[in-house]
Design a protein around this motif. Structure first.
Motif, PDB file in Angstrom:
ATOM      1  N   UNK A 148       1.655   9.522  -5.788  1.00  0.00           N
ATOM      2  CA  UNK A 148       2.194  10.848  -5.496  1.00  0.00           C
ATOM      3  C   UNK A 148       3.174  11.287  -6.585  1.00  0.00           C
ATOM      4  N   UNK A 149       3.979  10.344  -7.086  1.00  0.00           N
ATOM      5  CA  UNK A 149       4.938  10.657  -8.144  1.00  0.00           C
ATOM      6  C   UNK A 149       4.226  11.035  -9.438  1.00  0.00           C
ATOM      7  N   UNK A 150       3.140  10.296  -9.767  1.00  0.00           N
ATOM      8  CA  UNK A 150       2.370  10.587 -10.979  1.00  0.00           C
ATOM      9  C   UNK A 150       1.712  11.961 -10.873  1.00  0.00           C
ATOM     10  N   UNK A 151       1.156  12.261  -9.683  1.00  0.00           N
ATOM     11  CA  UNK A 151       0.505  13.551  -9.460  1.00  0.00           C
ATOM     12  C   UNK A 151       1.510  14.688  -9.577  1.00  0.00           C
ATOM     13  N   UNK A 152       2.687  14.485  -9.019  1.00  0.00           N
ATOM     14  CA  UNK A 152       3.733  15.499  -9.077  1.00  0.00           C
ATOM     15  C   UNK A 152       4.167  15.732 -10.521  1.00  0.00           C
ATOM     16  N   UNK A 183       0.836  -1.207   0.000  1.00  0.00           N
ATOM     17  CA  UNK A 183       0.000   0.000   0.000  1.00  0.00           C
ATOM     18  C   UNK A 183       0.870   1.258   0.000  1.00  0.00           C
ATOM     19  N   UNK A 184       1.979   1.218   0.735  1.00  0.00           N
ATOM     20  CA  UNK A 184       2.891   2.359   0.778  1.00  0.00           C
ATOM     21  C   UNK A 184       3.534   2.599  -0.586  1.00  0.00           C
ATOM     22  N   UNK A 185       3.868   1.510  -1.285  1.00  0.00           N
ATOM     23  CA  UNK A 185       4.459   1.629  -2.624  1.00  0.00           C
ATOM     24  C   UNK A 185       3.459   2.246  -3.602  1.00  0.00           C
ATOM     25  N   UNK A 186       2.201   1.808  -3.509  1.00  0.00           N
ATOM     26  CA  UNK A 186       1.158   2.344  -4.386  1.00  0.00           C
ATOM     27  C   UNK A 186       0.958   3.830  -4.114  1.00  0.00           C
ATOM     28  N   UNK A 187       0.929   4.212  -2.840  1.00  0.00           N
ATOM     29  CA  UNK A 187       0.748   5.611  -2.467  1.00  0.00           C
ATOM     30  C   UNK A 187       1.895   6.461  -3.015  1.00  0.00           C
ATOM     31  N   UNK A 188       3.118   5.929  -2.925  1.00  0.00           N
ATOM     32  CA  UNK A 188       4.283   6.652  -3.428  1.00  0.00           C
ATOM     33  C   UNK A 188       4.194   6.820  -4.942  1.00  0.00           C
ATOM     34  N   UNK A 204       2.596  -3.003  -7.920  1.00  0.00           N
ATOM     35  CA  UNK A 204       3.099  -1.927  -7.047  1.00  0.00           C
ATOM     36  C   UNK A 204       4.580  -1.645  -7.284  1.00  0.00           C
ATOM     37  N   UNK A 205       5.262  -2.500  -8.049  1.00  0.00           N
ATOM     38  CA  UNK A 205       6.673  -2.280  -8.363  1.00  0.00           C
ATOM     39  C   UNK A 205       6.879  -1.826  -9.810  1.00  0.00           C
ATOM     40  N   UNK A 206       5.794  -1.638 -10.555  1.00  0.00           N
ATOM     41  CA  UNK A 206       5.915  -1.227 -11.953  1.00  0.00           C
ATOM     42  C   UNK A 206       6.359   0.236 -12.078  1.00  0.00           C
ATOM     43  N   UNK A 207       7.128   0.499 -13.125  1.00  0.00           N
ATOM     44  CA  UNK A 207       7.569   1.852 -13.439  1.00  0.00           C
ATOM     45  C   UNK A 207       6.987   2.262 -14.784  1.00  0.00           C
TER      46      UNK A 207
END
Length: 222
Positions: free
Chosen positions: A111-115, A103-108, A167-170
């Protein structure tokens, strides 16, 4: 003439049967249902196609009722009373809840996509102008991942056992002037020809052109 009418009647019966089986009315109740959890933010669509309109977006780890049947890679999502609601990609659903770390990875990631979307750098302005100049439609990251997973599945020994590490995809954005899309990097666990679970890392480019046509590169597997 009689044979022609008979053929038309048979085709009509078949079309009705297909509609009842795959696109039944919402009043039909489904007894053979299961509980699943969304592995990430997940679109629930009107039809079992990526082009189907979005009814709602599930949150990561959201619990839903599904009917144990797959149509073109989509699972039927049910209402609380076991009637039809919509369709969601089976690759984004799993039997157990996500861990705290996942869940923490998904949240991160979110946030990166939003930024990234909020950033207005000279480079992003140039890409935006180029996209407008060529009238290239934007592509959602979720759509790019969907096409990636479908392409990777065709290269696995046992695609039905596939479990993508979402959750580990880039996702790396790119625009070559003709296509606009993403390079998706991640991994999938699946059984080999002997039934053993193996992890395969993949890299796939997915893009869309001015006509709305989607192109997917041959996955690089490691």
């Amino acid at each position: 003439m009689k044979n022609f009418l008979l053929i038309l009647l048979i085709l009509f019966v078949i079309s009705v049967a297909v509609e009842v089986i795959f696109f039944p009315t919402s009043e039909v109740k489904y007894d053979n249902h299961l509980y699943k959890f969304s592995k990430t933010s997940l679109n629930v669509r009107k039809y079992p196609k990526i082009e189907g309109g979005v009814l709602k977006v599930l949150k990561p780890n959201e619990k839903v009722i599904v009917y144990d049947s797959i149509v073109k890679g989509f699972t039927l999502i049910l209402n609380d009373d076991s009637t039809k609601y919509g369709w969601a990609s089976k690759n984004y659903l799993q039997n157990k809840e996500l861990s705290k770390n996942q869940l923490q990875k998904i949240k991160k990631q979110q946030e990166e996509i939003k930024k990234e979307q909020e950033e207005i750098s000279p480079e992003s302005k140039k890409i935006k102008k180029e996209k407008e100049k060529n009238k290239i439609p934007s592509m959602y990251v979720s759509d790019a991942k969907y096409y990636t997973h479908e392409r990777v599945l065709t290269m696995l020994k046992s695609p039905s056992t596939a479990d993508f590490g979402l959750w580990d995809e880039k996702a790396i954005k790119w625009n070559d002037g003709t296509y606009y899309g993403y390079t998706i990097k991640g991994y999938v666990d699946s059984q080999n020809g002997f039934g053993a679970m193996l992890r395969t890392h993949y890299t796939v480019n997915v893009g869309k052109n001015a006509k709305g046509e989607v192109a997917t590169s041959t996955p690089i597997l490691k």
